[in-house]
Design an enzyme around this catalytic site. Structure first.
Site, short mmCIF file in Angstrom:
data_model
loop_
_atom_site.label_atom_id
_atom_site.label_comp_id
_atom_site.label_asym_id
_atom_site.label_seq_id
_atom_site.Cartn_x
_atom_site.Cartn_y
_atom_site.Cartn_z
N THR A 199 43.17 40.06 50.02
CA THR A 199 44.56 40.43 50.30
C THR A 199 44.67 41.20 51.61
O THR A 199 45.69 41.13 52.30
CB THR A 199 45.10 41.30 49.13
OG1 THR A 199 45.17 40.46 47.98
CG2 THR A 199 46.47 41.86 49.42
N THR A 216 40.11 42.48 46.42
CA THR A 216 39.87 43.51 45.39
C THR A 216 39.37 42.93 44.07
O THR A 216 38.73 43.62 43.29
CB THR A 216 41.17 44.30 45.10
OG1 THR A 216 42.16 43.39 44.62
CG2 THR A 216 41.68 45.04 46.31
N ASP A 217 39.69 41.64 43.82
CA ASP A 217 39.49 41.12 42.46
C ASP A 217 38.03 41.07 42.01
O ASP A 217 37.74 41.31 40.83
CB ASP A 217 40.13 39.72 42.34
CG ASP A 217 41.65 39.83 42.22
OD1 ASP A 217 42.14 40.92 41.90
OD2 ASP A 217 42.34 38.81 42.44
C1 SIN Z 1 43.19 41.23 46.41
O1 SIN Z 1 42.47 41.31 47.39
O2 SIN Z 1 43.82 42.25 46.01
C2 SIN Z 1 43.40 39.99 45.60
C3 SIN Z 1 42.87 38.78 46.22
C4 SIN Z 1 41.38 38.79 46.37
O3 SIN Z 1 40.69 39.41 45.55
O4 SIN Z 1 40.89 38.14 47.28
#
Ligand code: SIN
Length: 316
Positions: free
Chosen positions: A16, A98-99
């Site tokens: 993200t 983050t995932d």
């Molecule tokens: C994020 O980064 O918050 C979600 C998408 C990802 O993990 O690439």
């Protein structure tokens, strides 16, 4: 190895933090992994003032981290090892979604043998948001990577520094999305200054070296899956996995490592057939405390997703 240089390497993998949406106010309908890592840094006003030496960027991958796979992990680990071997390099920053960030952090902690810091950072808002969190997180990660004495694989987000062992994504939307549970953060970054409340984590030296040699050579990694114990659980999934040739199963158990009796019977059958079975807990905090007579080993404090990585590496 002595760290003589001041070079910082920023490796981009997507997420993200590199995401864009058609409408500036849209924080969920965006596409992750659109902006290159060099462009990301270029968009941080005055970031050069935060960098003490040279800064090098490299795009290792450009993915939504929900799709993280063996090939990207292997490439990332090898690029980390390559750069960390350079005496001029002080530390690494990795931009990541983050995932699955906690999984990549734990994977790198297991395979990268270094006294230098490897700092993962991310964002909960895309680069096009009205108030993106990526630029501040990047600056904070740079501050940690340049901090004398910083070592180990770290996660920097929302002003907090977490170690790879304890960090977990705990919220799907809030900017403050990460927690280290009972352990708490290693410290904070405030106005570019690091305030530590715990020691820096240490790397897992020899085990790491063994693992990376095997990883670099192995075309396929052993099949290790996660199953969850819950009300009404059956053994159907476990029996199917055994038929598919699964090598390891991590169980996200209820409470202190308890398992529905029907699922447990299937897991014991799997273990008897040679499958490695490990118990973690589905509780978001704490860990399984083993007791005499346990028939299935516990994950020694690892969450289900991290226990899966450790089991894969053990089997490799
Ligand atoms: C994020 O980064 O918050 C979600 C998408 C990802 O993990 O690439």
């Amino acid at each position: 190895m002595q760290v003589s240089g001041q070079k910082i390497v920023v490796l981009g993998t997507g997420g993200t933090i590199a995401g864009t949406s058609a409408t500036a106010g849209d924080n969920i309908g965006y596409i992750a992994a659109q902006v290159g890592v060099e462009q990301l840094l270029g968009a941080v006003p005055g970031f050069q003032a935060f960098v003490h030496g040279t800064l090098v960027t490299e795009q290792v991958a450009q993915i939504d981290s929900k799709d993280m796979d063996v090939d990207v992990w292997r490439a990332l680990a090898l690029r980390c090892i390559h750069h960390l071997a350079d005496p001029e390099v002080r530390g690494l920053v990795i931009t990541h979604g983050t995932d699955t960030l906690e999984e990549t952090a734990w994977f790198l902690q297991q395979v990268v043998d270094t006294c230098k810091p490897v700092v993962l950072t991310c964002a909960m808002r895309p680069a096009t948001a009205l108030a993106p969190d990526g630029p501040q997180n990047l600056l904070d990660a740079l501050a940690v990577a340049q901090m004398p004495g910083a070592t180990g694989v770290l996660v920097v987000a929302a002003g907090e520094i977490h170690d790879a062992l304890h960090v977990q994504k705990v919220h799907p939307y809030r900017v403050q999305a990460f927690s280290s549970g009972d352990a708490g953060p290693v410290g904070w970054v405030e106005e570019g200054q690091v305030r530590l409340v715990q020691n820096w984590p240490t790397a897992l030296a020899q085990k790491a070296l063994n693992a990376i040699e095997n990883i670099a050579k192995a075309p396929n990694w052993p099949l290790v899956e996660i199953v969850m114990s819950h009300a009404g659980a059956s053994g159907t999934l476990v029996d199917a996995l055994v038929r598919e040739g699964v090598r390891g199963i991590v169980v996200a158990c209820t409470g202190n490592g308890t398992i529905h009796q029907v699922l447990e019977a299937a897991l014991l059958r799997a273990q008897a057939a040679g499958v490695r079975v490990v118990r973690s807990t589905r509780c978001p905090e704490g860990q399984v405390i083993p007791k005499p007579g346990d028939q299935l080993p516990d994950a020694r404090g690892l969450s289900p997703v991290k226990a899966r990585i450790s089991l894969v590496l053990d089997l490799l």
